[in-house]
Design an enzyme around this catalytic site. Structure first.
Site, PDB file in Angstrom:
ATOM      1  N   LEU A 145       2.778   3.400 -31.937  1.00 35.88           N
ATOM      2  CA  LEU A 145       1.623   2.376 -32.108  1.00 35.88           C
ATOM      3  C   LEU A 145       0.551   3.042 -31.740  1.00 35.88           C
ATOM      4  O   LEU A 145      -0.497   2.604 -32.370  1.00 35.88           O
ATOM      5  CB  LEU A 145       2.187   1.900 -31.373  1.00 35.88           C
ATOM      6  CG  LEU A 145       4.214   1.164 -31.440  1.00 35.88           C
ATOM      7  CD1 LEU A 145       3.880   0.167 -29.842  1.00 35.88           C
ATOM      8  CD2 LEU A 145       3.866   0.063 -32.286  1.00 35.88           C
ATOM      9  N   TYR A 151      10.060   2.745 -15.825  1.00 31.79           N
ATOM     10  CA  TYR A 151       9.826   2.056 -17.495  1.00 31.79           C
ATOM     11  C   TYR A 151       9.122   0.871 -17.028  1.00 31.79           C
ATOM     12  O   TYR A 151       8.369   0.388 -17.195  1.00 31.79           O
ATOM     13  CB  TYR A 151      10.462   2.065 -18.624  1.00 31.79           C
ATOM     14  CG  TYR A 151      10.273   2.417 -20.064  1.00 31.79           C
ATOM     15  CD1 TYR A 151       9.301   3.084 -20.113  1.00 31.79           C
ATOM     16  CD2 TYR A 151       9.944   0.214 -20.454  1.00 31.79           C
ATOM     17  CE1 TYR A 151       8.453   2.697 -21.090  1.00 31.79           C
ATOM     18  CE2 TYR A 151       9.412   0.081 -22.249  1.00 31.79           C
ATOM     19  CZ  TYR A 151       8.797   1.691 -21.839  1.00 31.79           C
ATOM     20  OH  TYR A 151       8.132   0.757 -23.220  1.00 31.79           O
ATOM     21  N   LYS A 204       5.272  -0.584 -16.660  1.00 29.36           N
ATOM     22  CA  LYS A 204       5.456  -1.720 -17.781  1.00 29.36           C
ATOM     23  C   LYS A 204       4.508  -2.779 -16.668  1.00 29.36           C
ATOM     24  O   LYS A 204       3.636  -3.450 -17.074  1.00 29.36           O
ATOM     25  CB  LYS A 204       6.421  -1.592 -18.802  1.00 29.36           C
ATOM     26  CG  LYS A 204       6.055  -0.336 -19.465  1.00 29.36           C
ATOM     27  CD  LYS A 204       5.162  -0.196 -20.016  1.00 29.36           C
ATOM     28  CE  LYS A 204       5.357   1.217 -20.994  1.00 29.36           C
ATOM     29  NZ  LYS A 204       3.634   1.361 -21.555  1.00 29.36           N
ATOM     30  N   THR A 211       9.984   3.237 -33.351  1.00 28.12           N
ATOM     31  CA  THR A 211       8.850   4.353 -33.756  1.00 28.12           C
ATOM     32  C   THR A 211       9.641   5.617 -33.283  1.00 28.12           C
ATOM     33  O   THR A 211      10.683   6.067 -33.001  1.00 28.12           O
ATOM     34  CB  THR A 211       8.118   4.670 -32.372  1.00 28.12           C
ATOM     35  OG1 THR A 211       8.632   4.434 -31.242  1.00 28.12           O
ATOM     36  CG2 THR A 211       6.831   2.827 -32.109  1.00 28.12           C
TER      37      THR A 211
END
Length: 301
Positions: free
Chosen positions: A58, A205, A209, A240
């Site tokens: 990204l 995670y 975030k 990705t």
């Protein structure tokens, strides 16, 4: 009249009259030849940007989009000493665009605050400005039950995904403040910051975030007076290089992830190009402290 004059002065576009105001001006002055300005609003002509995690994925996709929008230069940095083949191909592609834009690369870790500040100051000295920043560096680890999650791995994820985002934003923001032109800081969060990854033990995670979402709001409040805008961008499940490595080990998750949104598929990295260019440009000058979700509608369910 004085209040209206003050409002107009405060809110004046750097591109002059736009939209209906431009139409009224043209109506009052027949010598004016109307021309489209919407693409001027999205242009990043001669601007300088910084992208963490810009070696691939990204980060690189967004850096390339900004070059296509006319940025003078986008400085990408990542952990590898030498850039990836994808980055080199993108650099060469940008050089052939014919708009005098360029990609630059340097190796640095987002967790070294002082080194990052110093390097970005050197960029400021060289370029004489800093206009936008995309904090895209992040890591993903295998899911572990929240009751068994090891401290070392938890700290590692938060160090990169939260602290590293802050240090990157600080580095660019210090230069934006130094030059006094304002700027746009874009923190790459995730839909995992506002929803829970069902069936996956991703406590580190999700936590990191969520921190990025609050970080963007907090920084937006502090930096607004400097005309520095801070927003977060929350992608959903994207295909990705990072998620590919994860799916290669657990291929059954492809169908699980794809069916978690109304679109029934994973997102493409190039599907954030328009959003990030909008956030970096004058087309979004009244947007700050917001989280832009690009998740294929996952939040709608």
């Amino acid at each position: 009249m004085l209040m209206w004059s003050r409002i107009r002065t405060q809110s004046a576009s750097p591109l002059g009259k736009l939209g209906v105001e431009a139409a009224l001006e043209a109506a009052a002055d027949p010598s004016i030849t109307p021309k489209p300005k919407i693409f001027d609003e999205f242009a990043l002509t001669d601007r300088v940007g910084l992208v963490s995690g810009g070696n691939r994925g990204l980060g690189l996709e967004m850096a390339l989009a900004c070059c296509e929008a006319g940025a003078r230069v986008v400085y990408c940095f990542d952990l590898p000493e030498k850039p990836s083949d994808e980055w080199i191909a993108s650099r060469d592609y940008v050089a052939k665009l014919g708009n005098n834009s360029r990609l630059e690369y340097f190796s640095e870790t987002v967790t070294d605050q002082q080194a990052l500040w110093k390097k970005t100051e050197e960029i400021g000295d060289k370029e004489g400005r800093m206009d936008f920043c995309i904090a895209a560096a992040g890591i993903l680890r295998s899911p572990i039950d929240c009751l068994e999650y090891p401290a070392e791995e938890y700290r590692e994820v938060l160090d990169v995904n939260a602290s590293g985002v802050l240090f990157t934003a600080q580095a660019a923001g210090r230069q934006m403040s130094r030059f006094g032109r304002g700027g746009s800081i874009i923190l790459i969060a995730s839909m995992s910051g506002s929803v829970t990854n069902r069936g996956h033990a991703w406590i580190s995670y999700n936590t990191s975030k969520s921190a990025v979402l609050q970080m963007a709001r907090s920084m937006a409040c502090e930096l607004g007076e400097k005309k520095i805008r801070v927003n977060s961008l929350s992608p959903g499940y994207m295909y990705t290089s990072m998620t590919k490595a994860y799916l290669d080990k657990q291929p059954h998750l492809l169908d699980v992830w794809s069916n978690m949104n109304p679109m029934g598929r994973l997102g493409r990295p190039n599907e954030v190009r328009g959003v990030v260019t909008w956030l970096a440009s004058d087309a979004s000058t009244f947007c700050t402290g917001s989280d832009i979700v690009v998740s294929g509608g996952l939040h709608s369910w």
